[in-house]
Design a protein around this motif. Structure first.
Motif, PDB file in Angstrom:
ATOM      1  N   CYS A 100       0.848  -1.210   0.000  1.00 41.54           N
ATOM      2  CA  CYS A 100       0.000   0.000   0.000  1.00 41.54           C
ATOM      3  C   CYS A 100       0.874   1.247   0.000  1.00 41.54           C
ATOM      4  O   CYS A 100       2.060   1.199   0.333  1.00 41.54           O
ATOM      5  CB  CYS A 100      -0.915   0.022   1.224  1.00 41.54           C
ATOM      6  SG  CYS A 100      -0.027   0.169   2.760  1.00 41.54           S
ATOM      7  N   SER A 176      -3.544  -0.269  -2.593  1.00 45.92           N
ATOM      8  CA  SER A 176      -4.379   0.464  -1.633  1.00 45.92           C
ATOM      9  C   SER A 176      -3.551   1.555  -0.953  1.00 45.92           C
ATOM     10  O   SER A 176      -2.358   1.707  -1.224  1.00 45.92           O
ATOM     11  CB  SER A 176      -4.993  -0.481  -0.597  1.00 45.92           C
ATOM     12  OG  SER A 176      -3.980  -0.956   0.241  1.00 45.92           O
ATOM     13  N   ASP A 209      -9.317   0.623   1.785  1.00 43.87           N
ATOM     14  CA  ASP A 209      -8.138   1.367   2.243  1.00 43.87           C
ATOM     15  C   ASP A 209      -8.055   1.314   3.779  1.00 43.87           C
ATOM     16  O   ASP A 209      -9.015   0.928   4.446  1.00 43.87           O
ATOM     17  CB  ASP A 209      -8.220   2.841   1.806  1.00 43.87           C
ATOM     18  CG  ASP A 209      -7.842   3.049   0.344  1.00 43.87           C
ATOM     19  OD1 ASP A 209      -7.289   2.130  -0.280  1.00 43.87           O
ATOM     20  OD2 ASP A 209      -8.108   4.160  -0.173  1.00 43.87           O
ATOM     21  N   GLN A 342     -10.057  -0.417   8.718  1.00 49.05           N
ATOM     22  CA  GLN A 342     -10.250  -0.539   7.271  1.00 49.05           C
ATOM     23  C   GLN A 342     -11.568   0.123   6.883  1.00 49.05           C
ATOM     24  O   GLN A 342     -12.580  -0.033   7.564  1.00 49.05           O
ATOM     25  CB  GLN A 342     -10.278  -2.015   6.864  1.00 49.05           C
ATOM     26  CG  GLN A 342     -10.259  -2.178   5.357  1.00 49.05           C
ATOM     27  CD  GLN A 342      -9.975  -3.603   4.920  1.00 49.05           C
ATOM     28  OE1 GLN A 342     -10.363  -4.546   5.629  1.00 49.05           O
ATOM     29  NE2 GLN A 342      -9.300  -3.764   3.793  1.00 49.05           N
TER      30      GLN A 342
END
Ligand code: AVI
Length: 346
Positions: A100, A176, A209, A342
């Motif tokens: 990410c 992400s 995300d 999340q």
């Protein structure tokens, strides 16, 4: 809040080899920020029955240096406690998020971020870091140091307020994004500011995300009060420096010797309050704002709240914001917590 960037206030740096991995965008035009928006909130704050000033006026160059010193003080446990948690658990954070982009709000010197970068690097993940800070100097200097130390790192810094940065997010090239908000800076927001902040965060994040949050927890009053009344007087200087900052920025004549630092824990509101206490009756002039303020003896200016959180209440609050807490890590004394959340679908 400041205006969107004009074409000449947004530019990109890429010069040497390190510079090829560094991009810095300026979303903030310092000339626009000064006498317009800032002035209004000062006039408002200093003309209310309880005078107040925004904690953002702590952070001129001297104030930022003093804050770095505060973080090293023996009494100021939050920084080292959060760093300890990150040292123990950064690899778990990285394993849970997978590959990410790491975005950090209020990145400052990026010291704790290194613990996260080490973890992502250790797992062989690509490293992409997006620091966001209002101070271009600190952002550039710490980004260059990171790029020298992490040869595979890409940095895309934003010289910006949180608000502008969150409004102007572009899609990440990685699967992400994780937004990090460390140091319990959330504690410096009142509830209205906190709700507004989370509405911006949840608008900016895509489902799936992550949000990594560091918060200071409720604890014994004497430990809290010692952290904001250090014996070396650094916090007192940090607090008084706000008046020096206003003097040069708004042509003021605050006499620092007429104010004392005051910090106490307000148990019913679960927050440290920092004030500047007027030792005697006097008036202050801020020429650039055409403002004269009178202080009676014993009157105070509230310069900061630092809320101390209850972990369960925070987990419930985050869940209501559609930020599902996946994991919470804390230190053995339960003084500080790191939460990985999340973003859920709406
Ligand atoms: C930046 N913020 C989280 C610090 C705090 O503890 O609330 C600011 C600070 N004020 C005095 N000491 C540190």
């Amino acid at each position: 809040m400041t205006a969107f960037p004009s074409p000449d206030s947004t530019h990109t740096d890429s010069h040497s080899k390190i510079e090829e991995r560094l991009q810095v965008e300026y979303l903030l035009n310092p000339n626009l920020a000064s006498e317009t928006e800032d002035g209004k909130d000062i006039i408002f704050g200093l003309t209310q029955p309880q005078k107040s000033l925004s904690p953002r006026y702590f952070y001129d160059d001297r104030g930022s240096q003093l804050f770095e010193q505060i973080c090293e003080l023996p009494e100021y446990y939050p920084t080292r406690t959060e760093a300890w948690i990150l040292q123990q658990y950064a690899t778990e954070v990285a394993q849970m998020t997978g590959i990410c982009e790491l975005m950090e709000l209020g990145s400052g010197s990026s010291t704790k971020t290194r613990l996260l970068l080490d973890a992502y690097q250790g797992l062989g993940y690509p490293l992409r870091y997006v620091p966001i800070d209002v101070s271009a100097g600190i952002l550039q200097a710490s980004a260059k140091q990171l790029l020298a130390d992490y040869p595979a790192l890409q940095v895309h810094g934003l010289v910006s307020t949180y608000e502008l940065a969150l409004q102007n997010l572009t899609p990440t090239p990685l699967p992400s994004r994780t937004i990090c908000f460390l140091g319990s800076t959330l504690g410096n927001f009142n509830q209205i500011e906190c709700d507004h902040f989370f509405s911006q965060i949840t608008t900016a994040l895509e489902p799936g995300d992550y949000f990594l949050l560091g918060i200071d927890l409720q604890k014994a009053k004497d430990i809290l009060e010692a952290a904001y009344n250090d014996t070396q007087g650094v916090t007192a200087e940090f607090n008084l420096n706000m008046l020096r900052h206003l003097n040069w920025r708004f042509q003021g004549n605050f006499d620092l010797s007429l104010f004392d630092h005051q910090a106490f824990y307000n148990t019913s509101d679960a927050q440290i309050e920092m004030h500047l206490y007027a030792k005697r009756s006097h008036s202050v002039r801020l020429d650039a704002l055409d403002l004269t303020v009178h202080f009676t003896e014993g009157e105070t200016i509230l310069t900061e709240i630092s809320r101390k959180f209850d972990l369960e209440q925070m987990q419930q609050y985050l869940t209501k914001q559609r930020l599902k807490p996946l994991q919470t890590w804390t230190d053995p004394q339960h003084w500080f917590a790191l939460l990985l959340c999340q973003m859920l679908k709406s």
